[in-house]
Design an enzyme around this catalytic site. Structure first.
Site, mmCIF file in Angstrom:
data_model
loop_
_atom_site.group_PDB
_atom_site.id
_atom_site.type_symbol
_atom_site.label_atom_id
_atom_site.label_comp_id
_atom_site.label_asym_id
_atom_site.label_seq_id
_atom_site.Cartn_x
_atom_site.Cartn_y
_atom_site.Cartn_z
ATOM 1 N NE ARG A 37 -3.299 0.286 3.202
ATOM 2 C CZ ARG A 37 -4.267 0.404 3.197
ATOM 3 N NH1 ARG A 37 -5.030 1.709 2.886
ATOM 4 N NH2 ARG A 37 -5.302 -0.613 3.585
ATOM 5 C CG LEU A 62 -10.172 -6.334 -1.243
ATOM 6 C CD1 LEU A 62 -10.288 -7.270 -0.190
ATOM 7 C CD2 LEU A 62 -11.697 -5.542 -1.619
ATOM 8 C CB ILE A 114 -7.491 3.977 -6.989
ATOM 9 C CG1 ILE A 114 -8.064 2.676 -7.041
ATOM 10 C CG2 ILE A 114 -6.538 4.176 -7.865
ATOM 11 C CD1 ILE A 114 -7.280 1.677 -7.228
ATOM 12 C CG ASN A 148 -14.411 -1.269 -9.006
ATOM 13 O OD1 ASN A 148 -13.907 -2.512 -8.700
ATOM 14 N ND2 ASN A 148 -15.332 -0.925 -7.930
ATOM 15 C CG HIS A 165 -19.916 -2.525 -5.937
ATOM 16 N ND1 HIS A 165 -18.978 -2.281 -5.017
ATOM 17 C CD2 HIS A 165 -21.007 -2.564 -5.452
ATOM 18 C CE1 HIS A 165 -19.699 -2.404 -3.840
ATOM 19 N NE2 HIS A 165 -20.880 -2.479 -4.005
ATOM 20 C CD GLU A 204 -18.770 -10.177 -9.528
ATOM 21 O OE1 GLU A 204 -18.664 -8.973 -8.899
ATOM 22 O OE2 GLU A 204 -18.039 -11.047 -9.322
HETATM 23 C C1 GRF Z 1 -15.998 -9.776 -6.957
HETATM 24 O O1 GRF Z 1 -17.170 -10.135 -6.386
HETATM 25 C C2 GRF Z 1 -15.898 -8.306 -7.212
HETATM 26 O O2 GRF Z 1 -17.327 -7.772 -7.698
HETATM 27 C C3 GRF Z 1 -15.179 -7.784 -6.032
HETATM 28 O O3 GRF Z 1 -14.502 -8.817 -5.538
HETATM 29 C C4 GRF Z 1 -15.053 -10.010 -6.067
HETATM 30 C C5 GRF Z 1 -13.818 -10.440 -6.681
HETATM 31 O O4 GRF Z 1 -13.757 -11.862 -6.840
HETATM 32 N N1 GRF Z 1 -15.132 -6.517 -6.313
HETATM 33 P P1 GRF Z 1 -12.709 -12.629 -7.781
HETATM 34 O O5 GRF Z 1 -11.236 -12.491 -6.947
HETATM 35 O O6 GRF Z 1 -12.624 -12.209 -9.149
HETATM 36 O O7 GRF Z 1 -13.193 -14.398 -7.563
#
Ligand code: GRF
Length: 196
Positions: A58, A84, A87, A101, A103, A173
């Site tokens: 960090r 996490l 930025i 990003n 979410h 996702e």
């Molecule tokens: C995902 O659910 C994303 O939306 C969040 O963190 C998670 C990452 O999952 N921000 P992974 O590491 O891609 O499996």
């Protein structure tokens, strides 16, 4: 060739889907996987795809080390996939409308401080919501408030637990993030139509 870097702190299942999607593309490549965790599983996934990796603390990120690396590698787009740390503004400013990003909820619901990973799905369950979903958005100085590019929803039933909600969200996702990125960076001939 458009060069993408993915920043991730954990497992990297989204990063893997993105690497697989762009493998063999003649228009865009995943040029770097960068992580603030030296033991993040995303780094193993990168190895499998032969994608170079970069790790940083960090402190180093805040001092500009990551930005320098992205510039050195001539990265065009930065993709946050489960990253996490907050930025630094200088990094955001260096990629105006070029940082994306994902979410794991339907923003503006369940965004902001403390709303990451399991916290999001637990909050959805506690609220008794009947749907949740994903939001893909540009990153600006206010973390989860950048321009929304794409959202997709999935039903939440009374039987769902935070774990099963997480699984449903992950499935969305994996299904949409790679193609939304492709459309966004302008390497796709068809644009994503169900943006909403
Ligand atoms: C995902 O659910 C994303 O939306 C969040 O963190 C998670 C990452 O999952 N921000 P992974 O590491 O891609 O499996």
């Amino acid at each position: 060739m458009i060069k993408l870097a993915i920043l991730a702190s954990g497992s990297g299942s989204n990063a893997e889907k993105i690497m697989a999607h762009f493998q063999g593309s003649t228009k865009a490549e995943i040029a770097l996987i960068a992580s603030n965790k030296v033991d993040a599983f995303v780094l193993e996934r990168a190895k499998k795809f032969g994608v170079p990796t970069f790790t940083f603390s960090r402190k180093e990120m805040d001092a500009g080390v990551l930005l320098a690396k992205l510039q050195e590698e001539q990265i065009d787009w930065v993709i946050l996939a489960g990253f996490l740390l907050k930025i630094p503004e200088a990094l955001i400013r260096a990629f105006p409308n070029r940082m994306v990003n994902i979410h794991p909820a339907l923003l503006p619901n369940y965004g902001g401080k403390g709303m990451y990973g399991h916290h999001v799905h637990e909050a959805v369950k506690t609220a008794g919501d009947t749907e949740t979903g994903i939001t893909i958005h540009l990153v600006n100085e206010h973390y989860d408030e950048g321009k929304i590019i794409f959202q997709a929803a999935t039903p939440v039933t009374p039987e769902d637990t935070p774990d099963t909600i997480a699984q449903k969200v992950h499935a969305l996702e994996h299904r949409y993030f790679p193609e939304v990125i492709e459309s966004l960076v302008g390497t796709s001939t068809s644009s994503v139509t169900d943006v909403g």
